[in-house]
Design a protein around this motif. Structure first.
Motif, PDB file in Angstrom:
ATOM      1  N   PRO A   9       0.856  -1.208  -0.037  1.00 60.59           N
ATOM      2  CA  PRO A   9       0.003   0.052  -0.040  1.00 60.59           C
ATOM      3  C   PRO A   9       0.948   1.340  -0.036  1.00 60.59           C
ATOM      4  N   GLN A  10       0.236   2.265  -0.255  1.00 59.03           N
ATOM      5  CA  GLN A  10       0.771   3.552  -0.232  1.00 59.03           C
ATOM      6  C   GLN A  10       1.324   4.103   1.237  1.00 59.03           C
TER       7      GLN A  10
ATOM      8  N   ASP B 238       0.434   6.396   2.992  1.00 59.04           N
ATOM      9  CA  ASP B 238      -0.594   6.858   4.020  1.00 59.04           C
ATOM     10  C   ASP B 238      -1.657   5.791   4.318  1.00 59.04           C
ATOM     11  N   GLY B 239      -1.345   4.602   3.724  1.00 62.15           N
ATOM     12  CA  GLY B 239      -2.221   3.406   3.936  1.00 62.15           C
ATOM     13  C   GLY B 239      -3.151   3.047   2.880  1.00 62.15           C
ATOM     14  N   THR B 240      -3.488   4.174   1.891  1.00 59.75           N
ATOM     15  CA  THR B 240      -4.330   3.948   0.759  1.00 59.75           C
ATOM     16  C   THR B 240      -3.804   2.697  -0.266  1.00 59.75           C
ATOM     17  N   PRO B 241      -4.940   2.296  -0.798  1.00 61.09           N
ATOM     18  CA  PRO B 241      -4.252   0.975  -1.860  1.00 61.09           C
ATOM     19  C   PRO B 241      -3.625   1.434  -2.779  1.00 61.09           C
ATOM     20  N   SER B 242      -2.742   0.762  -3.271  1.00 60.48           N
ATOM     21  CA  SER B 242      -1.980   1.199  -4.585  1.00 60.48           C
ATOM     22  C   SER B 242      -2.464   0.872  -5.947  1.00 60.48           C
ATOM     23  N   LYS B 243      -2.155   1.659  -6.791  1.00 62.31           N
ATOM     24  CA  LYS B 243      -2.703   1.419  -8.249  1.00 62.31           C
ATOM     25  C   LYS B 243      -1.716   0.418  -9.010  1.00 62.31           C
TER      26      LYS B 243
ATOM     27  N   LYS C  15       2.956   7.394  -4.971  1.00 61.14           N
ATOM     28  CA  LYS C  15       2.896   8.580  -5.042  1.00 61.14           C
ATOM     29  C   LYS C  15       3.676   9.338  -3.623  1.00 61.14           C
TER      30      LYS C  15
ATOM     31  N   SER D  82       2.416  16.588  -5.787  1.00 58.28           N
ATOM     32  CA  SER D  82       2.318  15.240  -5.702  1.00 58.28           C
ATOM     33  C   SER D  82       3.102  14.733  -7.119  1.00 58.28           C
TER      34      SER D  82
END
Length: 378
Positions: free
Chosen positions: A9-10, A12-17, A40, A100
């Motif tokens: 994951p990123q 910040d905890g968000t899912p990665s693309k 990112k 970003s």
């Protein structure tokens, strides 16, 4: 089957693309050629704002130019003014902006073709070999059982009222018939699921009694044929010796007398053997084993023909060429005798027609001359 590894994951905890590149060839086969994760990253920057005009103020350093000379100010007033400007800059509000940046990182792709592992493949191969061996053993067992069953039915039909009955005495015939019936009952009861060696043992026990009867039948049926071939060979060699003795043909005239005597001696020995063998067959009973087999009769006949015909079939020697015949086969003419040659030389050649013409022309040429001379005298 495709597996993309190392996906995280990123920060910040968000899912990665995840970006993937796929390929579909002309055969309709699907494949993943590349996979990457989009990382990112955010960067923050501060921008000063002008409170009076509300316009962003960017600080540009003073760069001296070549047209205006630089003058150093030593007055304290100048220093105070510069310090005042710095204080004003510090008091002005600042704006923070965040940018970003996107960055792609390649990920490993694990390709797994549908199938089995090497260990599973080895196990399957071993199982296949075991099944092949099992099928082979079962086929051999079934063939051995069928051989016993076939021998039982065939021998019983020929021995009980068939062609084998007269080639066996009563005691051995009844014994073999009892064994055949016992074996038949065993096949359909205890012997249904026996192994190969049990059937082979049963078959050998039956053949020990049945094969001598079968062999006697075969010898009796084929003995007459081999004996006729033997007597036919004796007759042909005897006729060849008769031709040499009577000189009725020059086919064997080139053979020496010693060779003919050798052929006659071999012929006498083989005829004696034939007579003795024929007498044995005349006194032989049908249920008794013969002392001479058909294979031995054929062997003696082959030896007779090989030894005798090697002598009788010798090629004739080549005849010498006559003396008056040249190498190419044409006859040469004899030279004429001396008397005829001298006579031809003494005789003058006959006058030719051309000679007659020449003499007549001479006479004609002489006649005008005589006439001319006579005219002159007158």
């Amino acid at each position: 089957q495709y597996t993309i590894d190392q996906i995280r994951p990123q920060p910040d905890g968000t899912p990665s693309k995840i970006k993937v590149k796929v390929h579909l060839n002309r055969h309709g086969i699907f494949a993943i050629t590349q996979a990457s994760i989009v990382d990112k990253n955010e960067e923050s920057t501060e921008i000063a704002m002008d409170t009076k005009g509300g316009i962003e103020k960017t600080t540009v350093p003073n760069v001296p130019t070549t047209n205006e000379p630089t003058v150093e100010s030593k007055t304290p007033a100048g220093n105070n003014q510069q310090d005042g400007d710095e204080d004003e800059d510090e008091d002005e509000p600042k704006k923070t902006t965040t940018k970003s940046k996107m960055k792609g990182i390649d990920l490993p792709i694990i390709v797994r073709v549908s199938g089995t592992t090497k260990q599973e493949l080895d196990q399957l191969i071993e199982q296949e070999h075991e099944m092949i061996s099992s099928d082979k053993r079962e086929k051999e067992r079934s063939d051995a059982k069928n051989a016993v069953e076939e021998y039982v039915y065939d021998m019983r039909g020929k021995l009980d009222g068939g062609e084998y009955e007269r080639y066996s005495d009563e005691r051995n015939r009844q014994r073999l018939l009892n064994d055949l019936r016992t074996t038949e009952n065993w096949l359909y009861n205890q012997g249904m699921h026996q192994d190969k060696y049990a059937y082979v043992e049963r078959l050998n026990a039956l053949k020990n009694l049945g094969d001598p009867i079968r062999n006697r039948y075969y010898e009796a049926e084929n003995r007459q044929y081999y004996m006729q071939d033997f007597i036919k060979s004796l007759k042909q060699i005897e006729d060849a010796i008769q031709i040499w003795q009577t000189k009725s043909s020059d086919k064997y005239s080139h053979i020496d007398k010693s060779d003919i005597e050798k052929v006659y001696r071999i012929l006498t020995e083989k005829r004696k053997w034939y007579d003795q063998t024929a007498n044995r067959f005349n006194t032989l009973r049908q249920h008794e084993d013969p002392a001479v087999l058909c294979a031995q009769i054929k062997q003696e006949r082959d030896a007779l023909e090989r030894e005798c015909w090697n002598i009788l079939n010798k090629p004739k020697p080549k005849a010498d060429l006559p003396k008056d015949t040249s190498a190419d086969g044409s006859r040469r003419q004899a030279p004429p005798s001396d008397g005829k040659q001298q006579q031809n030389q003494s005789q003058p050649p006959p006058p030719s027609s051309s000679g007659k013409k020449l003499s007549s022309s001479k006479k004609q040429s002489q006649q005008p001359n005589t006439q001319q001379s006579s005219m002159e005298t007158d």
